[in-house]
Scaffold this motif. Structure first.
Motif, short mmCIF file in Angstrom:
data_model
loop_
_atom_site.label_atom_id
_atom_site.label_comp_id
_atom_site.label_asym_id
_atom_site.label_seq_id
_atom_site.Cartn_x
_atom_site.Cartn_y
_atom_site.Cartn_z
N VAL A 1 1.64 -80.49 17.04
CA VAL A 1 0.45 -79.73 17.27
C VAL A 1 0.80 -79.08 18.47
CG1 VAL A 1 -1.75 -79.95 18.03
CG2 VAL A 1 -0.99 -81.22 15.94
N THR A 2 1.46 -79.36 19.44
CA THR A 2 1.89 -78.86 20.81
C THR A 2 2.57 -77.62 20.61
OG1 THR A 2 1.82 -81.13 21.80
CG2 THR A 2 2.62 -79.33 23.17
N LYS A 3 3.67 -77.78 19.77
CA LYS A 3 4.60 -76.52 19.47
C LYS A 3 3.63 -75.39 18.90
CE LYS A 3 9.21 -78.64 19.52
NZ LYS A 3 10.01 -79.67 18.64
N VAL A 4 2.92 -75.91 17.66
CA VAL A 4 2.41 -74.70 16.86
C VAL A 4 1.25 -74.28 17.82
CG1 VAL A 4 1.06 -74.57 14.83
CG2 VAL A 4 2.77 -75.73 14.83
N TYR A 5 0.43 -75.02 18.60
CA TYR A 5 -0.69 -74.59 19.36
C TYR A 5 -0.17 -73.57 20.33
CZ TYR A 5 -4.51 -74.74 22.77
OH TYR A 5 -5.50 -74.45 23.41
N TRP A 6 0.71 -73.59 21.19
CA TRP A 6 1.29 -72.63 21.98
C TRP A 6 1.71 -71.26 21.37
CZ3 TRP A 6 -1.17 -72.58 26.15
CH2 TRP A 6 -1.68 -73.92 26.78
N LEU A 7 2.41 -71.40 20.18
CA LEU A 7 2.91 -70.12 19.40
C LEU A 7 1.59 -69.37 19.08
CD1 LEU A 7 5.71 -71.79 17.58
CD2 LEU A 7 5.88 -69.95 19.61
N VAL A 8 0.63 -70.12 18.48
CA VAL A 8 -0.60 -69.35 17.93
C VAL A 8 -1.21 -68.72 18.96
CG1 VAL A 8 -2.75 -69.70 16.94
CG2 VAL A 8 -0.66 -70.89 15.97
N ILE A 9 -1.25 -69.37 20.04
CA ILE A 9 -1.98 -68.94 21.37
C ILE A 9 -1.48 -67.67 21.87
CG2 ILE A 9 -2.95 -69.20 23.85
CD1 ILE A 9 -4.58 -70.86 21.98
N THR A 10 -0.16 -67.69 21.98
CA THR A 10 0.81 -66.41 22.32
C THR A 10 0.57 -65.28 21.33
OG1 THR A 10 2.48 -68.01 23.17
CG2 THR A 10 2.75 -65.69 23.07
N ALA A 11 0.51 -65.55 20.19
CA ALA A 11 0.46 -64.64 19.12
C ALA A 11 -0.97 -64.05 19.05
CB ALA A 11 0.67 -65.45 17.61
N ILE A 12 -1.85 -64.89 19.30
CA ILE A 12 -3.25 -64.40 19.38
C ILE A 12 -3.32 -63.33 20.70
CG2 ILE A 12 -5.77 -64.72 20.02
CD1 ILE A 12 -5.44 -67.37 18.40
N TYR A 13 -2.93 -63.69 21.78
CA TYR A 13 -2.81 -62.89 23.05
C TYR A 13 -2.03 -61.57 22.70
CZ TYR A 13 -1.64 -61.52 27.92
OH TYR A 13 -1.44 -60.80 28.67
N LEU A 14 -1.16 -61.55 22.14
CA LEU A 14 -0.39 -60.33 21.88
C LEU A 14 -1.03 -59.46 21.09
CD1 LEU A 14 3.37 -61.66 22.18
CD2 LEU A 14 2.28 -60.36 23.84
N ALA A 15 -1.30 -60.00 19.98
CA ALA A 15 -2.26 -59.15 18.80
C ALA A 15 -3.31 -58.56 19.40
CB ALA A 15 -2.43 -60.03 17.65
N TYR A 16 -4.35 -59.48 20.06
CA TYR A 16 -5.59 -58.98 20.64
C TYR A 16 -5.20 -57.96 21.68
CZ TYR A 16 -9.88 -58.72 23.04
OH TYR A 16 -11.20 -58.26 23.54
N SER A 17 -4.38 -58.04 22.58
CA SER A 17 -4.23 -57.26 23.79
C SER A 17 -3.56 -55.82 23.31
CB SER A 17 -3.32 -57.80 24.64
OG SER A 17 -3.63 -59.11 25.12
N PHE A 18 -2.74 -55.75 22.31
CA PHE A 18 -1.97 -54.66 21.83
C PHE A 18 -3.23 -53.96 20.78
CE2 PHE A 18 1.84 -56.02 23.40
CZ PHE A 18 2.27 -55.08 23.85
N ILE A 19 -4.01 -54.66 20.19
CA ILE A 19 -4.78 -53.91 19.21
C ILE A 19 -5.84 -53.40 20.06
CG2 ILE A 19 -6.78 -54.14 17.57
CD1 ILE A 19 -4.54 -56.33 16.16
N THR A 20 -6.66 -54.14 20.74
CA THR A 20 -7.82 -53.60 21.77
C THR A 20 -7.59 -52.92 22.99
OG1 THR A 20 -8.05 -55.63 22.64
CG2 THR A 20 -9.04 -55.61 20.69
N PHE A 21 -6.35 -53.41 23.43
CA PHE A 21 -5.78 -52.76 24.57
C PHE A 21 -6.81 -53.30 25.82
CE2 PHE A 21 -2.86 -50.02 26.83
CZ PHE A 21 -1.80 -49.96 25.67
N ASN A 22 -7.47 -54.62 25.62
CA ASN A 22 -8.14 -55.19 26.71
C ASN A 22 -7.31 -55.96 27.49
OD1 ASN A 22 -11.06 -54.61 27.15
ND2 ASN A 22 -11.72 -55.47 25.27
N TRP A 23 -6.49 -55.42 27.97
CA TRP A 23 -5.54 -56.25 29.06
C TRP A 23 -6.50 -56.89 30.31
CZ3 TRP A 23 -0.65 -57.37 27.36
CH2 TRP A 23 -0.07 -56.79 26.36
N ALA A 24 -7.41 -56.14 30.52
CA ALA A 24 -8.08 -56.58 31.58
C ALA A 24 -8.94 -57.96 31.53
CB ALA A 24 -9.41 -55.59 32.08
N ILE A 25 -9.24 -58.33 30.03
CA ILE A 25 -9.95 -59.53 29.79
C ILE A 25 -9.21 -60.49 29.05
CG2 ILE A 25 -11.73 -60.21 28.19
CD1 ILE A 25 -13.19 -57.99 28.95
N SER A 26 -8.14 -60.09 28.40
CA SER A 26 -7.37 -60.71 27.22
C SER A 26 -6.46 -62.09 27.99
CB SER A 26 -6.37 -60.14 26.46
OG SER A 26 -5.38 -59.30 27.36
#
Lengths: 110, 320
Positions: free
Chosen positions: B273-298
């Protein structure tokens, strides 16, 4: 330092000797062995404890709990009749053993 | 006296809790304590007394048969033994790589800073320069910093790869090694604790620019820049924390405490779970930031994910 192989067969004898007059407990026995042998033999705690267990099973000693002056609960050991018999036998055995081994010990080197 | 107790606990580790074993341990402890007390009374120094007591303890193998623990003792020797040298090397390598790992993390956290600054400045100055240019410059730096950080991580994780088993499998240390590690840990405790307290205080204060700037100024550009300031503070604090806590982290792994305890290690689900968890979080962070460009919040995802992770860990530990 003496070889523990030779001593092993007589650890029970040493302990029984110390219990002949009065019951005693682990550390006191180990201390008296050290003193009596002028620190030439220091018994390890594990050796002593396994001897206690073995001798209890053989019926040579009995354990009971008692407390010392400091009030710390301790397991005491006392010699049984069977233990006294066994001790006498071991003493005889040692006399013979000593005689036998003596024959092979060279005292004067030419 | 605690040392003697720890020593005995260590010797009896993994043995069955039968009545016989418990009695043996109790009586051995009494004998050792008696000897220790008398040595102390005779004027021996603490360390010397402990040394004598331990050297005269003997070997549990002698008790194997009488206690019916022969089997358990044999199994016990199947457990991986970590040697003094291995432990020493691990601590040394951890300490050596810590500043570089810390630098990688610093780069990662700071990667959006320039982008944020440029975006903020653009808002403030209202220059008619093409927004795209700002974004492109900021992004280029961001990607470059991430790339450098990632290459750092890959390099150092492969260097430390040989020690992965320390974090994953249950092992044993001999007495001398454990004492050495405890000694190092104690020596380092002060500097570790002060680094932690400075960081915690700093993290809390680091939120101030983000919170206060919009309240005071109400200028969009400044708010964006305040995020850059907060990220920079967080990055520096994290750098300090990682480099100062290397020794402690290595000792925690070696002494199998906390998330590296024997209990947690046997919990394979939590590890996955630990391994998967952090990978998923990283994926969400990158995807959200690049799509919305909301780096100020992401970036908010990181502290939030950290707290959630602690909760998951607590639940998992209770279940097991």
């Amino acid at each position: 330092m003496i070889s523990s192989d030779v001593i092993r067969g007589y650890i029970d004898t040493m302990i029984l000797y110390l219990l002949l007059n009065e019951p005693s407990y682990g550390y006191e026995i180990s201390k008296r062995i050290r003193e009596l042998t002028d620190e030439k033999y220091i018994i390890k705690e594990t050796t002593l404890y396994s001897a206690f267990k073995r001798m209890e099973i053989n019926g040579h000693i009995e354990s009971f709990s008692g407390s010392e002056t400091y009030g710390k609960p301790r397991t005491y050991y006392k010699i049984t009749e069977a233990g006294k018999m066994y001790y006498k036998e071991k003493c005889k055995e040692w006399e013979i053993t000593k005689e036998v081994i003596e024959k092979f010990i060279l005292r004067e080197w030419k | 006296m605690n040392t003697i107790r720890n020593y005995l606990d260590n010797m009896f580790l993994g043995l069955p809790d039968t009545e016989e074993v418990i009695r043996a341990k109790k009586e051995l402890l009494t004998m050792m304590e008696d000897k220790y007390n008398e040595l102390k009374d005779s004027g021996k120094a603490e360390n010397e007394a402990i040394g004598i007591v331990i050297s005269e303890f003997g070997n549990l193998d002698e008790l194997a048969e009488t206690l019916g623990i022969k089997h358990a003792l044999e199994n016990k020797s199947d457990i991986l033994q970590v040697t003094y040298e291995e432990a020493e090397n691990y601590i040394e390598d951890k300490v050596k790589t810590a500043p570089k790992t810390a630098l990688g993390v610093l780069l990662l956290i700071m990667s959006p800073v320039l982008l944020l600054l440029l975006l903020g400045l653009k808002e403030l100055t209202n220059v008619n320069a093409k927004e795209d240019l700002f974004i492109a410059a900021g992004l280029a730096v961001l990607i470059a910093m991430v790339a450098i950080a990632v290459s750092y991580f890959i390099r150092f994780s492969s260097k430390l790869e040989k020690y992965d088993y320390l974090q994953e499998t249950v092992f044993e240390l001999d007495y001398k090694t454990e004492q050495m590690i405890r000694g190092i840990m104690a020596q380092n405790e002060h500097s570790y604790k002060s680094a932690v307290s400075i960081s915690v205080a700093g993290y809390i204060l680091s939120a101030l620019p983000v919170i206060l700037t919009p309240l005071i100024f109400d200028i969009d550009g400044l708010s964006v820049i305040s995020v850059a300031v907060t990220l920079t503070i967080v990055a520096v604090l994290t750098y300090n924390l990682i480099s100062k806590s290397a020794v402690n982290a290595a000792c925690t792994v070696l002494l199998q405490q906390g998330e590296y305890s024997v209990k947690s290690k046997s919990n394979k689900t939590l590890q996955t779970v630990t391994k998967v968890y952090w990978l998923v979080i990283t994926a969400i962070y990158l995807a959200y930031s690049f799509i919305t460009f909301n780096w100020a919040i992401s970036w908010i995802i990181w502290p939030v994910a950290g707290v959630i992770f602690a909760a998951i860990q607590a639940i998992a530990e209770q279940r097991s």
